[in-house]
Structures are given as C-alpha cells and as structure tokens.
Design an enzyme around this catalytic site. Structure first.
Site, PDB file in Angstrom:
ATOM      1  N   ARG A  31      -2.006  -1.054 -16.888  1.00 60.87           N
ATOM      2  CA  ARG A  31      -2.540  -0.091 -15.932  1.00 60.87           C
ATOM      3  C   ARG A  31      -3.263   1.096 -16.590  1.00 60.87           C
ATOM      4  NH1 ARG A  31      -0.135   2.532 -12.699  1.00 60.87           N
ATOM      5  NH2 ARG A  31      -1.410   2.216 -10.868  1.00 60.87           N
TER       6      ARG A  31
ATOM      7  N   GLY B  55       5.060  -4.148  -2.670  1.00 59.56           N
ATOM      8  CA  GLY B  55       5.364  -4.534  -4.047  1.00 59.56           C
ATOM      9  C   GLY B  55       5.700  -3.292  -4.862  1.00 59.56           C
ATOM     10  N   ARG B  56       4.688  -2.437  -5.008  1.00 56.86           N
ATOM     11  CA  ARG B  56       4.819  -1.234  -5.838  1.00 56.86           C
ATOM     12  C   ARG B  56       5.977  -0.350  -5.373  1.00 56.86           C
ATOM     13  NH1 ARG B  56       0.356   0.540  -8.405  1.00 56.86           N
ATOM     14  NH2 ARG B  56      -0.898  -0.491  -6.836  1.00 56.86           N
TER      15      ARG B  56
ATOM     16  N   TYR C 219      -7.011   1.120 -15.365  1.00 56.82           N
ATOM     17  CA  TYR C 219      -7.368   2.121 -14.344  1.00 56.82           C
ATOM     18  C   TYR C 219      -7.305   3.547 -14.863  1.00 56.82           C
ATOM     19  CZ  TYR C 219      -5.392  -1.732 -11.447  1.00 56.82           C
ATOM     20  OH  TYR C 219      -5.056  -2.931 -10.878  1.00 56.82           O
TER      21      TYR C 219
ATOM     22  N   CYS D 260      -6.940  -4.023 -30.748  1.00 58.02           N
ATOM     23  CA  CYS D 260      -8.210  -3.577 -31.304  1.00 58.02           C
ATOM     24  C   CYS D 260      -9.144  -3.200 -30.154  1.00 58.02           C
ATOM     25  CB  CYS D 260      -8.808  -4.669 -32.167  1.00 58.02           C
ATOM     26  SG  CYS D 260      -7.691  -5.181 -33.470  1.00 58.02           S
ATOM     27  N   GLU D 261      -8.691  -2.250 -29.376  1.00 54.37           N
ATOM     28  CA  GLU D 261      -9.402  -1.766 -28.182  1.00 54.37           C
ATOM     29  C   GLU D 261      -9.034  -0.309 -28.058  1.00 54.37           C
ATOM     30  OE1 GLU D 261     -11.278  -2.616 -25.581  1.00 54.37           O
ATOM     31  OE2 GLU D 261     -11.627  -4.677 -26.232  1.00 54.37           O
TER      32      GLU D 261
ATOM     33  N   GLY E 266       0.767  -1.239   0.000  1.00 54.45           N
ATOM     34  CA  GLY E 266       0.000   0.000   0.000  1.00 54.45           C
ATOM     35  C   GLY E 266       0.796   1.287   0.000  1.00 54.45           C
TER      36      GLY E 266
ATOM     37  N   GLU F 290       4.624  -6.082   3.247  1.00 53.43           N
ATOM     38  CA  GLU F 290       4.480  -6.880   2.009  1.00 53.43           C
ATOM     39  C   GLU F 290       4.422  -5.912   0.840  1.00 53.43           C
ATOM     40  OE1 GLU F 290       0.630  -8.692   2.576  1.00 53.43           O
ATOM     41  OE2 GLU F 290       1.463 -10.460   3.541  1.00 53.43           O
TER      42      GLU F 290
HETATM   43  C1  LIG Z   1      -1.033  -6.715  -3.869  1.00 51.12           C
HETATM   44  C2  LIG Z   1      -0.721  -7.034  -2.464  1.00 51.12           C
HETATM   45  C3  LIG Z   1       0.418  -6.508  -1.845  1.00 51.12           C
HETATM   46  C4  LIG Z   1       1.329  -5.525  -2.525  1.00 51.12           C
HETATM   47  O1  LIG Z   1       0.673  -4.343  -2.773  1.00 51.12           O
HETATM   48  P1  LIG Z   1       1.466  -3.066  -3.312  1.00 51.12           P
HETATM   49  O2  LIG Z   1       0.399  -2.078  -3.580  1.00 51.12           O
HETATM   50  O3  LIG Z   1       2.185  -3.513  -4.541  1.00 51.12           O
HETATM   51  O4  LIG Z   1       2.395  -2.654  -2.248  1.00 51.12           O
HETATM   52  C5  LIG Z   1       0.695  -6.910  -0.551  1.00 51.12           C
HETATM   53  N1  LIG Z   1      -0.104  -7.783   0.109  1.00 51.12           N
HETATM   54  C6  LIG Z   1      -1.202  -8.305  -0.457  1.00 51.12           C
HETATM   55  C7  LIG Z   1      -2.024  -9.261   0.329  1.00 51.12           C
HETATM   56  C8  LIG Z   1      -1.562  -7.944  -1.748  1.00 51.12           C
HETATM   57  O5  LIG Z   1      -2.666  -8.444  -2.295  1.00 51.12           O
END
Ligand SMILES: *Cc1c(COP(=O)(O)O)cnc(C)c1O
Length: 415
Positions: free
Chosen positions: A310, A274-275, A314, A341-342, A230, A272
């Site tokens: 993305r 990612g982004r 979005y 084709c979108e 997040g 956790e």
């Molecule tokens: C997608 C997700 C993340 C990573 O989210 P980011 O926005 O990339 O930081 C972490 N935990 C869970 C359970 C997720 O579904």
C-alpha cells in the site's frame, strides 16, 4: 488517537524467538469484537449479514473465525470461491461480486449455489450460456457522475469500470425476470476507505430509492440490498475511527424513511466489508537490520513492498511503533525502507520516530486487510508467514512463509 499495538514488547520478543521476522500477525479477539459490533449495529434488520471480502485477507483460519461470528464470504475469483468452499461456506453463504468474469468462475459460483452479483448487463447472456440464470440474482449499480457527502467529493463513480447505469438496471431486472429469476438484490460500491459515519447512510439512501423504483417499474421482489465495502479505518493517528453503531442507526433512519413506507420492510441488508473488519486487527512485524546516513536518514528493515504494497502503490500512511520505545521522544526523521530495487519501497517517508537501533522490532499498523494479500514476488522476494494471536494469548502459524522452492515451483524441470 494514539495507536497502540495489540501485542506487547514482551509478547513479541517471545514470538520472534519462535517465528522469525518479518510476519503478519492477526488479533483474534479484535476480529471477533469487530464482527460482533457490526452484527449488533445492524441487528434491527432481520436478515442482516456481513459477507467478508475475501480478497482483503484470504486465509482459511481467518475465514473460519468470521464464519463462527455468522459472516459469509464475498468472493471475486476462482481461488477465492475454492477457499470459501473448502472452509465450509455454501450456497447463500457466498456472494460472488466479480467483474470481467471468466466462464469457469461463473460455473463454479453456480455449482456452489453462490449469490451471483452481475457487474454488467451483457453478463446476463454470458451467464445464461455458461451456467444458466439462477432464481436469486443481484445487479451492481453505478450511478455515474461524482459521489459527494456534505459538499465533499468522495469519489468519481463515473470513471469507475464497475456496475450498470440506471437505465440498464431496469432492463436487466426485466430480462432476468423473464429468464426466471425470482429474488433480486441491488449492490453498489461508490467510495473506498471512507472515514465518516455518513457514507453508508448516503449510499443506502441511493440504493433504497432505486430499489423502490425498480420494484415499481419491473414488479420484481427485492430481497436484499448489498451496501458492499467501503467503510474505512483511520490509518493516521489524528483521525477518529468510524462509529459502527452510528452508521447502523443512520442506515436504519433511511430504511424507515424510504423502504418501510413503500411496503418493503422485508428487505435484508448485506455488507461486504474487508478493510473495516480486518485492517486494524493485523500488524506487519519487521526488524531494523540496517541504518544508512546519506542525504537522508534511512532505516532498512527485513520486509519490503512485497509484504505490504500500500505505501508503494498509493503512498499510503501506515503508522509505525518502535517496540520498547513507545514513550521515547520522536527526535529522528527517517525513511523506513525495504530491500526492493525500487525507490518507492518505503514504509514511511520523513517519519518522526524515536532513535532506532539495529535489532529493534517495528510494528507496522493496520495491515490486516489488503496487506499480505496484495503481496507479490518482485525481485524474487518471498511472501512472509501469517500468525494468529489467539484469544488465550497463544500464537499459531496460520500460513508458513514462502521458500525458494515455492518461488521456483512453476518453472517445471529447471530446479
Ligand atoms: C474490495 C471489495 C470489497 C471490500 O472493500 P473494503 O474497502 O475492503 O471494505 C467489497 N466488495 C467488493 C465488490 C470489492 O471489490
């Protein structure tokens, strides 16, 4: 903040002479720096660990770099677990934060000794029947309602499919304790791509208070709190990036205010992300192959939404740099489009850019997370290669591009 690619035009010209566009390229130096800064920002918490959300960038070379920086993996599917195992992650190196989980995935997670994060109270029986209740278990919390910070609404947890209600958490902890669980974790993910230093501290406050209550109600030992993902990135150049050190200090303040006085100063913090880890450390590199002048001005490139979904999905903004024209005035207004084709297959709409000529290389920024991995094969389009810019400046192909044979591979006997 002006967005600058992590590769120069000279570097890219050389790279494309060996690896044809389009491709995703990742920056090893940036990835390591991001991981080190995060670890430093939370070093006040013994036991802190980042479990990288594999779904953001599921590539073994990337996972191994993060492993070297001390990260674990956060998986949510069978193949993500398999990739983590293949990369040498074992036991508590793996968080399994899934939902609507098939039995075979719980079985593999249990066999690997992963930390299982239960999304729902009904999954307790399901897990008991399929893989057994482990000693260490985590539950995902959904407080419902609206989640706001300083009067601005961040998200609507009440509409989200994830997590357990507050009363369900108490019941789940009691049941799991009766079934033999000994170490407990608490998890929540309440808003995505937050570009504010206040998100984690606010989330931590909610989770810490809940952890104290749960301990009092059920007597379990809470081993960790998982702040999940997040933390976001500034996709647009007008925004300032999050300050991970301010975030770390903000979480520390609520930790010392809530957990320490409750005698819970041994709680480990997990993330956790990612982004935040990979987003800015990846570019999609494309070439302008067509220009079209009709009711609007179009630049057609050799990638499409199958390579980066993305914007189509979005309406997300991704900054674009026309390589070699960084200092030229943005005199043109283009839609930069792919070949699906979108009509939503547009990397940019009404974007002010310098005049683009056929053959120009375009860097699409912030594609390191949820970029390649969201790819798909609509229109029979093939996924691109993934490259890694090593710290020493060399470039390595860490996933080859798909070929038509890959596309037809599941149609056994026809091709
Ligand atoms: C997608 C997700 C993340 C990573 O989210 P980011 O926005 O990339 O930081 C972490 N935990 C869970 C359970 C997720 O579904």
């Amino acid at each position: 903040m002006k967005k600058k690619p992590f590769v120069t035009k000279e570097q890219l010209d050389k790279i494309v002479s060996e690896y044809p566009t389009p491709f995703h390229i990742y920056d090893e130096k940036g990835i390591r720096k991001t991981a080190r800064d995060l670890n430093r920002a939370f070093s006040w918490n013994p036991g802190f660990r980042e479990y990288f959300a594999v779904k953001a960038t599921p590539n073994p070379t990337i996972l191994k770099i993060l492993k070297e920086e001390g990260c674990g993996t956060d998986c949510s599917s069978l193949t993500e677990l398999m990739m983590a195992e293949r990369c040498g992650f074992r036991g508590q190196d793996i968080m399994f934060s899934s939902n609507e989980t098939p039995a075979e995935e719980f079985r593999l997670a249990a066999r690997l000794g992963a930390i299982i994060n239960l999304d729902d109270i009904t999954h307790i029986d399901y897990l008991k029947e399929t893989a057994g209740i482990p000693e260490r278990i985590c539950c995902r919390f959904n407080p419902g309602g609206v989640f706001s910070i300083s009067n601005s609404i961040m998200d609507h947890p009440g509409d989200a499919k994830y997590g357990m209600t507050r009363p369900q958490l108490t019941e789940a902890f009691r049941t799991l304790k009766e079934l033999g669980a000994k170490e407990f974790g608490l998890h929540a993910f309440l808003a995505s791509n937050t570009v504010t230093n206040e998100y984690y501290p606010k989330l931590a406050e909610i989770l810490f208070r809940t952890a104290v209550e749960l301990r009092e109600e059920t007597g379990v030992h809470i081993e960790f709190v998982n702040l999940s993902g997040g933390i976001g990135i500034p996709y647009t150049p007008d925004r300032e990036p999050n300050d991970i050190f301010a975030i770390g200090e903000g979480v520390r303040n609520v930790y010392e205010e809530i957990l320490v006085p409750a005698g819970m100063g041994d709680v480990k913090l997990y993330t956790e992300l990612g982004r935040y880890m990979l987003g800015p450390n990846g570019h999609l590199v494309v070439k302008a192959i067509h220009e079209k002048h009709t009711y609007k001005e179009y630049i057609g490139v050799d990638a499409c939404a199958a390579n980066l979904m993305r914007p189509a999905m979005y309406g997300a903004y991704h900054h674009i740099t026309v390589m070699g024209k960084e200092d030229q005035p943005c005199t043109e207004t283009y839609d930069v489009v792919g070949s699906l084709c979108e009509n939503n297959d547009k990397f940019a709409v009404d974007r002010k850019l310098p005049k683009i000529d056929r053959g120009d290389l375009l860097v699409i920024h912030d594609t390191g997370a949820h970029g390649f991995s969201m790819g798909y094969n609509y229109n029979g389009k093939l996924k691109s290669a993934e490259l890694l810019l090593r710290e020493d400046g060399s470039v390595e192909m860490i996933r080859r591009a798909e070929t038509p044979d890959d596309y037809f591979a599941t149609l056994e006997g026809f091709f």
